[in-house]
Design a protein around this motif. Structure first.
Motif, mmCIF file in Angstrom:
data_model
loop_
_atom_site.group_PDB
_atom_site.id
_atom_site.type_symbol
_atom_site.label_atom_id
_atom_site.label_comp_id
_atom_site.label_asym_id
_atom_site.label_seq_id
_atom_site.Cartn_x
_atom_site.Cartn_y
_atom_site.Cartn_z
ATOM 1 N N PRO B 146 26.342 -12.602 56.252
ATOM 2 C CA PRO B 146 25.571 -11.856 57.507
ATOM 3 C C PRO B 146 26.508 -12.008 58.928
ATOM 4 C CG PRO B 146 23.953 -12.928 56.402
ATOM 5 C CD PRO B 146 25.250 -13.527 55.828
ATOM 6 N N TYR B 147 26.829 -13.150 58.992
ATOM 7 C CA TYR B 147 27.759 -13.728 60.408
ATOM 8 C C TYR B 147 28.910 -12.779 60.444
ATOM 9 C CZ TYR B 147 27.827 -16.973 64.327
ATOM 10 O OH TYR B 147 27.906 -17.607 65.562
ATOM 11 N N PHE B 148 29.387 -12.471 59.362
ATOM 12 C CA PHE B 148 30.656 -11.560 59.328
ATOM 13 C C PHE B 148 30.424 -10.183 58.733
ATOM 14 C CE2 PHE B 148 31.819 -16.135 59.776
ATOM 15 C CZ PHE B 148 32.352 -15.928 61.119
ATOM 16 N N ILE B 149 29.579 -9.862 58.154
ATOM 17 C CA ILE B 149 29.301 -8.468 57.709
ATOM 18 C C ILE B 149 28.017 -8.161 58.406
ATOM 19 C CG2 ILE B 149 28.921 -7.229 55.642
ATOM 20 C CD1 ILE B 149 30.552 -8.607 53.830
ATOM 21 N N PRO B 150 28.107 -7.023 59.327
ATOM 22 C CA PRO B 150 26.880 -6.826 60.237
ATOM 23 C C PRO B 150 25.705 -5.716 59.514
ATOM 24 C CG PRO B 150 28.821 -5.583 61.044
ATOM 25 C CD PRO B 150 29.390 -6.675 59.774
ATOM 26 N N LEU B 151 26.199 -5.233 58.392
ATOM 27 C CA LEU B 151 25.267 -4.455 57.785
ATOM 28 C C LEU B 151 23.760 -4.839 57.512
ATOM 29 C CD1 LEU B 151 24.522 -1.524 56.403
ATOM 30 C CD2 LEU B 151 25.577 -2.480 54.410
ATOM 31 N N VAL B 152 22.673 -4.353 57.886
ATOM 32 C CA VAL B 152 21.473 -4.470 57.481
ATOM 33 C C VAL B 152 20.746 -3.219 56.892
ATOM 34 C CG1 VAL B 152 19.183 -5.637 57.853
ATOM 35 C CG2 VAL B 152 21.149 -6.421 59.019
ATOM 36 N N GLU B 153 20.110 -3.322 55.598
ATOM 37 C CA GLU B 153 19.437 -2.343 55.063
ATOM 38 C C GLU B 153 17.955 -2.274 55.383
ATOM 39 O OE1 GLU B 153 21.405 -0.313 51.233
ATOM 40 O OE2 GLU B 153 21.069 -2.574 50.860
ATOM 41 N N VAL B 154 17.669 -1.540 56.231
ATOM 42 C CA VAL B 154 16.045 -1.682 56.766
ATOM 43 C C VAL B 154 15.361 -0.527 55.945
ATOM 44 C CG1 VAL B 154 14.496 -1.048 58.669
ATOM 45 C CG2 VAL B 154 16.699 -2.237 59.198
ATOM 46 N N ILE B 155 14.083 -1.271 55.099
ATOM 47 C CA ILE B 155 13.514 -0.338 54.287
ATOM 48 C C ILE B 155 12.164 -0.204 54.547
ATOM 49 C CG2 ILE B 155 12.956 0.450 51.792
ATOM 50 C CD1 ILE B 155 15.911 -1.689 52.350
ATOM 51 N N PRO B 156 11.291 0.708 55.075
ATOM 52 C CA PRO B 156 10.035 0.637 55.215
ATOM 53 C C PRO B 156 9.216 0.788 53.744
ATOM 54 C CG PRO B 156 10.826 2.709 55.946
ATOM 55 C CD PRO B 156 11.891 2.035 55.476
ATOM 56 N N ASN B 157 8.185 0.032 53.748
ATOM 57 C CA ASN B 157 7.259 0.241 52.681
ATOM 58 C C ASN B 157 6.492 1.749 52.798
ATOM 59 O OD1 ASN B 157 4.480 0.097 53.525
ATOM 60 N ND2 ASN B 157 4.876 -2.298 53.989
ATOM 61 N N LYS B 158 5.665 2.138 51.933
ATOM 62 C CA LYS B 158 4.924 3.626 51.937
ATOM 63 C C LYS B 158 3.872 3.660 53.190
ATOM 64 C CE LYS B 158 4.907 4.764 47.211
ATOM 65 N NZ LYS B 158 5.299 3.663 46.393
ATOM 66 N N HIS B 159 3.611 2.593 53.788
ATOM 67 C CA HIS B 159 2.784 2.565 54.801
ATOM 68 C C HIS B 159 3.229 2.123 56.109
ATOM 69 C CE1 HIS B 159 -0.323 3.561 51.990
ATOM 70 N NE2 HIS B 159 0.182 2.762 51.033
ATOM 71 N N THR B 160 4.548 1.629 56.266
ATOM 72 C CA THR B 160 5.052 0.980 57.590
ATOM 73 C C THR B 160 5.050 2.164 58.625
ATOM 74 O OG1 THR B 160 6.647 -0.494 56.104
ATOM 75 C CG2 THR B 160 6.994 -0.090 58.442
ATOM 76 N N ASP B 161 4.405 1.603 59.852
ATOM 77 C CA ASP B 161 4.304 2.443 61.076
ATOM 78 C C ASP B 161 5.383 2.822 61.295
ATOM 79 O OD1 ASP B 161 4.030 3.249 63.664
ATOM 80 O OD2 ASP B 161 2.519 1.600 63.878
ATOM 81 N N PRO B 162 5.981 3.980 61.741
ATOM 82 C CA PRO B 162 7.461 4.332 62.341
ATOM 83 C C PRO B 162 7.748 3.477 63.372
ATOM 84 C CG PRO B 162 6.057 6.466 61.686
ATOM 85 C CD PRO B 162 5.161 5.180 61.607
ATOM 86 N N GLU B 163 7.020 3.108 64.227
ATOM 87 C CA GLU B 163 7.217 2.285 65.413
ATOM 88 C C GLU B 163 7.732 1.033 64.949
ATOM 89 O OE1 GLU B 163 7.371 2.501 68.710
ATOM 90 O OE2 GLU B 163 7.126 4.765 67.916
ATOM 91 N N ILE B 164 7.353 0.361 64.057
ATOM 92 C CA ILE B 164 7.702 -0.897 63.350
ATOM 93 C C ILE B 164 9.267 -0.555 62.932
ATOM 94 C CG2 ILE B 164 7.531 -2.598 61.521
ATOM 95 C CD1 ILE B 164 5.436 -2.766 63.720
ATOM 96 N N VAL B 165 9.429 0.420 62.080
ATOM 97 C CA VAL B 165 10.757 0.868 61.637
ATOM 98 C C VAL B 165 11.666 0.835 63.007
ATOM 99 C CG1 VAL B 165 12.462 2.548 60.825
ATOM 100 C CG2 VAL B 165 9.974 2.167 59.900
ATOM 101 N N LYS B 166 11.335 1.616 64.008
ATOM 102 C CA LYS B 166 12.356 1.595 65.154
ATOM 103 C C LYS B 166 12.498 -0.004 65.818
ATOM 104 C CE LYS B 166 10.932 6.082 66.992
ATOM 105 N NZ LYS B 166 10.023 6.505 68.087
#
Lengths: 312, 312
Positions: B146-166
């Motif tokens: 991760p120090y040299f490959i910047p990609l992070v896949e962010v995956i909300p669960n079915k109930h994750t608050d959209p504000e938490i995604v942001k």
């Protein structure tokens, strides 16, 4: 005395091949059905060589003047092929045109010249047919820009002599390219099959609102693409486990289950295409494409230089 | 006063996250169920930071001493989470273990902390269930290293608050990573779906004797991978035509026809797997893997530096 290469077609690809061969001290004769086009091509080649030299990017051990002196205009197809060991056809991607050119090449070819097409997508057996010299005919498909992307896909037709496959692969290796052999003719060869596998799966994901177009591009350019600039998919897998054997043991079930989940082949029109077109044309408007291609080529050049440095 | 991040699990991924957050001046508390493991992790982190600094690769605006001073050991999970804005779970990839850890996190979490898992393959709704704070739970899957490959896949669960995604996306951006959002839970997320699409198609080609394993790797590492180090597949297509609209007009039929030609999903065992295992273990024997991984990481580091240079 240098060995001679004939180039048929003086467009962008023909010019690239001429420069690659001259950098490795082959003499090159360029023929174009519109004779004056070769004059234009020669002027452009000289400018390109000077530009490459000024940036320290010139390939080969001889200087611009020596390289340029190796490239000449052929006034007839006969002159282009005479004493050549290999002719590289670089005309438009049109089946009938390729057929016509190969019939002409066939009628004047010696028994040991290689007749090689640069086609990016037409199966060789479709136009390398009914030829006296079909065993000497083959495809060598470069990737743009060939001066900085070394891959060449070599595809024999059904009747190509295995010795011709070997000779062609060896010739491309000699000039510093990286040939691979597609042993059986197959739609899209291998490069486009890989491209389309990615485009197809990500198309479905974008259409199904799983991810945005921009985020797909980020997954590649800030993620997996970094590895793939140095290692293919199989070496990547081998290194991500304690070797390939363990990789399959660990992941074969989830690989298979994910692939079963892929959904039908898209038609690439309708909702998904509309999203892609809208987003991409907003991100990079058509009028900005030439500038962005320059941006891309600068990066390909820098990466090519970096890889050379790291490997020495 | 720095904002605080909790890290649960002190293995390789936990350590990487700790360094990334500290480089951006967050204070970091690491908890591990085996308390002594954190001591080992701290020693290793200090060594890694010193090594990065000596090579001019240290991230952030503060020095090693300042960065290291921001990282501490938490003796309890409560201590780890106290006043933290975000906790990054980095335990083994085991569904039951993840469930257990998330129940524990849930029982002590405040109402505004983000509970983020680093899982690479387990769908969040499978372990972020029956939680009081399920709306605050999410996945942030990094790519190694991760120090040299910047990609992070962010995956909300079915109930994750959209504000938490942001918030999660913004946090990863703040520390210099490149988050993408997978809007719907899907097997393999997006990165592995792309990987498996390539592995699956090239597996079939190798099994059918169209191309060798080594040549597939060359198609990528000396061909398309060079472009993908800078641009995703959609930008590549957009630039290879006069924009996306023309690309679809020109190629949609052959894309679709090539994809229809792909053949059934492999089981990844039997003939094809035998070829792959034999070839890869011959090319890079298991005992040479650590050295080859070093080779790979040197290249990822150099590419990461090159991209930073080109973008400034």
């Amino acid at each position: 005395m240098s060995q001679k290469i004939g180039i048929v077609g003086s467009g962008l690809i023909g010019r690239s091949w001429a420069m690659l061969f001259a950098a490795s001290e082959f003499s090159v004769a360029i023929y174009d059905v519109i004779h004056e086009n070769v004059d234009t091509a020669l002027v452009d080649i000289q400018a390109q060589l000077n530009n490459l030299e000024s940036k320290g990017l010139l390939r080969g051990k001889i200087n611009v003047k020596q390289q340029f002196a190796l490239i000449s205009k052929a006034n007839t197809l006969e002159e282009c092929l005479q004493n050549a060991i290999h002719v590289q056809e670089c005309v438009f991607e049109d089946l009938e045109l390729k057929k016509k050119v190969f019939r002409e090449l066939d009628s004047i070819a010696s028994d040991d010249i290689v007749l090689c097409s640069s086609t990016s997508c037409i199966l060789p057996s479709l136009f390398q047919v009914d030829l006296k010299h079909r065993a000497q005919a083959i495809v060598g498909h470069p990737v743009n820009p060939p001066y900085f992307i070394p891959l060449v896909e070599v595809i024999p037709n059904k009747h190509t002599d295995p010795e011709i496959v070997k000779r062609t692969r060896a010739l491309f290796t000699t000039i510093g390219q990286k040939p691979v052999v597609i042993k059986k003719e197959i739609n899209g060869f291998v490069g486009n099959r890989i491209q389309f596998a990615i485009l197809s799966e990500t198309y479905r994901l974008i259409e199904d609102d799983v991810i945005s177009v921009e985020d797909v591009d980020t997954v590649m350019a800030d993620g997996f693409g970094l590895r793939w600039a140095f290692m293919g998919p199989w070496e990547t897998a081998h290194l991500n486990a304690t070797g390939m054997k363990e990789y399959f043991e660990k992941y074969r079930k989830s690989m298979s289950s994910v692939c079963h989940d892929f959904g039908p082949v898209p038609t690439f029109e309708g909702k998904g295409a509309d999203i892609m077109v809208k987003e991409m044309h907003k991100r990079i408007p058509v009028e900005d494409l030439p500038e962005r291609r320059k941006w891309r080529d600068e990066r390909l050049i820098a990466l090519s230089q970096l890889k050379k440095k790291l490997d020495h």
